[in-house]
Design a protein around this motif. Structure first.
Motif, PDB file in Angstrom:
ATOM      1  N   LEU A  67      -9.500   1.464   0.960  1.00  0.00           N
ATOM      2  CA  LEU A  67      -9.831   2.743   0.328  1.00  0.00           C
ATOM      3  C   LEU A  67      -9.977   3.857   1.363  1.00  0.00           C
ATOM      4  O   LEU A  67      -9.533   4.982   1.142  1.00  0.00           O
ATOM      5  CB  LEU A  67     -11.110   2.597  -0.497  1.00  0.00           C
ATOM      6  N   LEU A  68     -10.593   3.540   2.489  1.00  0.00           N
ATOM      7  CA  LEU A  68     -10.719   4.545   3.547  1.00  0.00           C
ATOM      8  C   LEU A  68      -9.350   4.956   4.084  1.00  0.00           C
ATOM      9  O   LEU A  68      -9.129   6.122   4.421  1.00  0.00           O
ATOM     10  CB  LEU A  68     -11.585   4.015   4.685  1.00  0.00           C
ATOM     11  N   SER A  69      -8.421   4.006   4.158  1.00  0.00           N
ATOM     12  CA  SER A  69      -7.076   4.331   4.635  1.00  0.00           C
ATOM     13  C   SER A  69      -6.359   5.299   3.703  1.00  0.00           C
ATOM     14  O   SER A  69      -5.425   5.991   4.115  1.00  0.00           O
ATOM     15  CB  SER A  69      -6.248   3.051   4.797  1.00  0.00           C
ATOM     16  N   LEU A  70      -6.819   5.357   2.445  1.00  0.00           N
ATOM     17  CA  LEU A  70      -6.236   6.272   1.463  1.00  0.00           C
ATOM     18  C   LEU A  70      -6.998   7.585   1.374  1.00  0.00           C
ATOM     19  O   LEU A  70      -6.656   8.449   0.572  1.00  0.00           O
ATOM     20  CB  LEU A  70      -6.202   5.602   0.084  1.00  0.00           C
ATOM     21  N   GLY A  71      -8.052   7.724   2.178  1.00  0.00           N
ATOM     22  CA  GLY A  71      -8.795   8.979   2.231  1.00  0.00           C
ATOM     23  C   GLY A  71     -10.034   9.038   1.382  1.00  0.00           C
ATOM     24  O   GLY A  71     -10.689  10.083   1.299  1.00  0.00           O
ATOM     25  N   ALA A  72     -10.393   7.931   0.708  1.00  0.00           N
ATOM     26  CA  ALA A  72     -11.583   7.937  -0.141  1.00  0.00           C
ATOM     27  C   ALA A  72     -12.857   7.967   0.692  1.00  0.00           C
ATOM     28  O   ALA A  72     -12.871   7.579   1.864  1.00  0.00           O
ATOM     29  CB  ALA A  72     -11.597   6.697  -1.039  1.00  0.00           C
ATOM     30  N   MET A  75       0.839  -1.201   0.000  1.00  0.00           N
ATOM     31  CA  MET A  75       0.000   0.000   0.000  1.00  0.00           C
ATOM     32  C   MET A  75       0.876   1.255   0.000  1.00  0.00           C
ATOM     33  O   MET A  75       0.574   2.235  -0.691  1.00  0.00           O
ATOM     34  CB  MET A  75      -0.922  -0.002   1.210  1.00  0.00           C
ATOM     35  N   GLY A  76       1.957   1.228   0.762  1.00  0.00           N
ATOM     36  CA  GLY A  76       2.830   2.395   0.833  1.00  0.00           C
ATOM     37  C   GLY A  76       3.554   2.676  -0.465  1.00  0.00           C
ATOM     38  O   GLY A  76       3.809   3.840  -0.805  1.00  0.00           O
ATOM     39  N   LYS A  77       3.879   1.626  -1.211  1.00  0.00           N
ATOM     40  CA  LYS A  77       4.674   1.779  -2.432  1.00  0.00           C
ATOM     41  C   LYS A  77       3.822   1.966  -3.690  1.00  0.00           C
ATOM     42  O   LYS A  77       4.288   2.565  -4.665  1.00  0.00           O
ATOM     43  CB  LYS A  77       5.572   0.556  -2.626  1.00  0.00           C
ATOM     44  N   HIS A  78       2.592   1.474  -3.690  1.00  0.00           N
ATOM     45  CA  HIS A  78       1.842   1.393  -4.940  1.00  0.00           C
ATOM     46  C   HIS A  78       0.521   2.147  -4.943  1.00  0.00           C
ATOM     47  O   HIS A  78      -0.261   2.015  -5.893  1.00  0.00           O
ATOM     48  CB  HIS A  78       1.578  -0.077  -5.289  1.00  0.00           C
ATOM     49  N   ILE A  89      -8.133  -5.324  -6.438  1.00  0.00           N
ATOM     50  CA  ILE A  89      -9.235  -4.386  -6.676  1.00  0.00           C
ATOM     51  C   ILE A  89      -8.772  -2.962  -6.407  1.00  0.00           C
ATOM     52  O   ILE A  89      -9.110  -2.038  -7.159  1.00  0.00           O
ATOM     53  CB  ILE A  89     -10.457  -4.751  -5.811  1.00  0.00           C
ATOM     54  N   VAL A  90      -7.965  -2.757  -5.366  1.00  0.00           N
ATOM     55  CA  VAL A  90      -7.412  -1.431  -5.084  1.00  0.00           C
ATOM     56  C   VAL A  90      -6.572  -0.959  -6.262  1.00  0.00           C
ATOM     57  O   VAL A  90      -6.658   0.207  -6.685  1.00  0.00           O
ATOM     58  CB  VAL A  90      -6.571  -1.447  -3.791  1.00  0.00           C
ATOM     59  N   LYS A  91      -5.771  -1.844  -6.820  1.00  0.00           N
ATOM     60  CA  LYS A  91      -4.965  -1.489  -7.993  1.00  0.00           C
ATOM     61  C   LYS A  91      -5.863  -1.081  -9.150  1.00  0.00           C
ATOM     62  O   LYS A  91      -5.552  -0.154  -9.904  1.00  0.00           O
ATOM     63  CB  LYS A  91      -4.070  -2.661  -8.407  1.00  0.00           C
ATOM     64  N   GLN A 143      -7.586  -9.389   2.942  1.00  0.00           N
ATOM     65  CA  GLN A 143      -6.820  -8.135   2.978  1.00  0.00           C
ATOM     66  C   GLN A 143      -5.773  -8.082   1.869  1.00  0.00           C
ATOM     67  O   GLN A 143      -5.513  -7.013   1.310  1.00  0.00           O
ATOM     68  CB  GLN A 143      -6.142  -7.968   4.353  1.00  0.00           C
ATOM     69  N   LYS A 144      -5.180  -9.241   1.567  1.00  0.00           N
ATOM     70  CA  LYS A 144      -4.195  -9.294   0.479  1.00  0.00           C
ATOM     71  C   LYS A 144      -4.883  -9.415  -0.876  1.00  0.00           C
ATOM     72  O   LYS A 144      -4.498  -8.753  -1.837  1.00  0.00           O
ATOM     73  CB  LYS A 144      -3.233 -10.462   0.691  1.00  0.00           C
TER      74      LYS A 144
END
Length: 294
Positions: A36-41, A7-10, A239-241, A233-234
């Motif tokens: 997604l929430l951890s990224l601010g969405a 998550m930190g790198k990509h 889907i996040v990508k 989680q992995k």
């Protein structure tokens, strides 16, 4: 693979982005929401079960107190509900639509649309929603992320049995619907210039959709499954990508190793002939046109 490191790198900050997601209350959906929430969405939860949706929202708000989370009821087996959700979404601002909900081994019946409910839930309704909301997504340069499955490669489509209602094996019925969804959306977006598409798949992960075996057998295999296959989680990272990166025509995003393990990777999608894909495209567009007239 370490989820935090990946998550930190990509990934990047998604503050200001609003993501609408179906099937959020499932194991995979919940994991996607948290990432997604951890990224601010911000989120719009599109779920059938209000009690589960309310419980998920409460849990997410406890973890992310400043999050903005909206809810819209959606039953993918019911076209009245599908059209009502589309109308509600027309009045909301969002930039990403994730088709995450799915149904595998469930009691079978024919929906009011005339299609088998597994086909309806996994293909007909997501495709209809995409077509209905495409003008809105074009206006904001939005994206559709559809969750596919390696099960799509278990069979080929049958023009004489479009929804596989005569088939009994759950993997074939589910795989056929996912085949229609993945290739149908690729053709829909083939020449699209304003909105984008990502087809993503989690590989095999331990969620509600894998808990369909007989109770005794499931009791024997559930712990090995948790060890062998990636946790939600992995698996959700594919889907996040997809939220962050569109997939090119006839490619998909999924685990790098045998489509089951590892970091999200973009691969070509070469599991259908041009002739079959053309059939899928024609059928999908015809279904949408027919349902749009109801």
């Amino acid at each position: 693979m370490n989820v935090t490191d990946w998550m930190g790198k990509h990934t990047c900050d998604l503050t200001g982005k609003i993501v609408a997601i179906t099937g959020a209350t499932g194991g995979l959906g919940g994991a996607v929401c948290r990432h997604l929430l951890s990224l601010g969405a911000s989120l719009i939860l599109l779920d059938r079960n209000k009690q589960k949706s309310d419980a998920l929202k409460a849990a997410l708000m406890a973890e992310y107190p400043s999050a903005a989370i909206d809810q819209i009821p959606l039953d993918l087996s019911d076209m009245t509900s599908v059209k009502a959700a589309c109308e509600a979404l027309q009045g909301r601002e969002f930039q990403v639509l994730i088709h995450n909900a799915g149904a595998y081994s469930i009691p079978r019946y024919i929906c009011d649309t005339g299609y088998d409910n597994v086909f309806q839930i996994n293909f007909v309704s997501p495709y209809y929603i995409t077509c209905a909301l495409l003008p809105k997504l074009r206006a904001c340069g939005g994206r559709v992320v559809a969750v596919g499955s390696i099960a799509h490669n278990y069979s080929v489509t049958d023009a004489n049995d479009v929804d596989f209602r005569t088939r009994k094996k759950a993997s074939l019925v589910y795989g056929n619907a996912k085949r229609y969804l993945m290739y149908g959306l690729h053709e829909l977006f083939r020449d699209e210039k304003q909105a984008t598409l990502a087809i993503a798949h989690p590989g095999i992960t331990f969620t509600n959709i894998t808990a369909h075996y007989p109770p005794l057998l499931f009791a024997l295999i559930k712990h090995p499954m948790k060890i062998i296959f990636m946790k939600p989680q992995k698996a959700a990272l594919s889907i996040v990508k997809g939220v962050l990166e569109a997939s090119d025509y006839r490619t998909w995003i999924g685990p790098a190793i045998f489509d089951v393990w590892g970091k999200p990777s973009v691969k070509p999608l070469r599991t259908a002939t041009d002739e079959e894909i053309a059939h899928i495209d024609r059928t999908a567009r015809t279904i949408y046109a027919q349902l749009n007239e109801i």
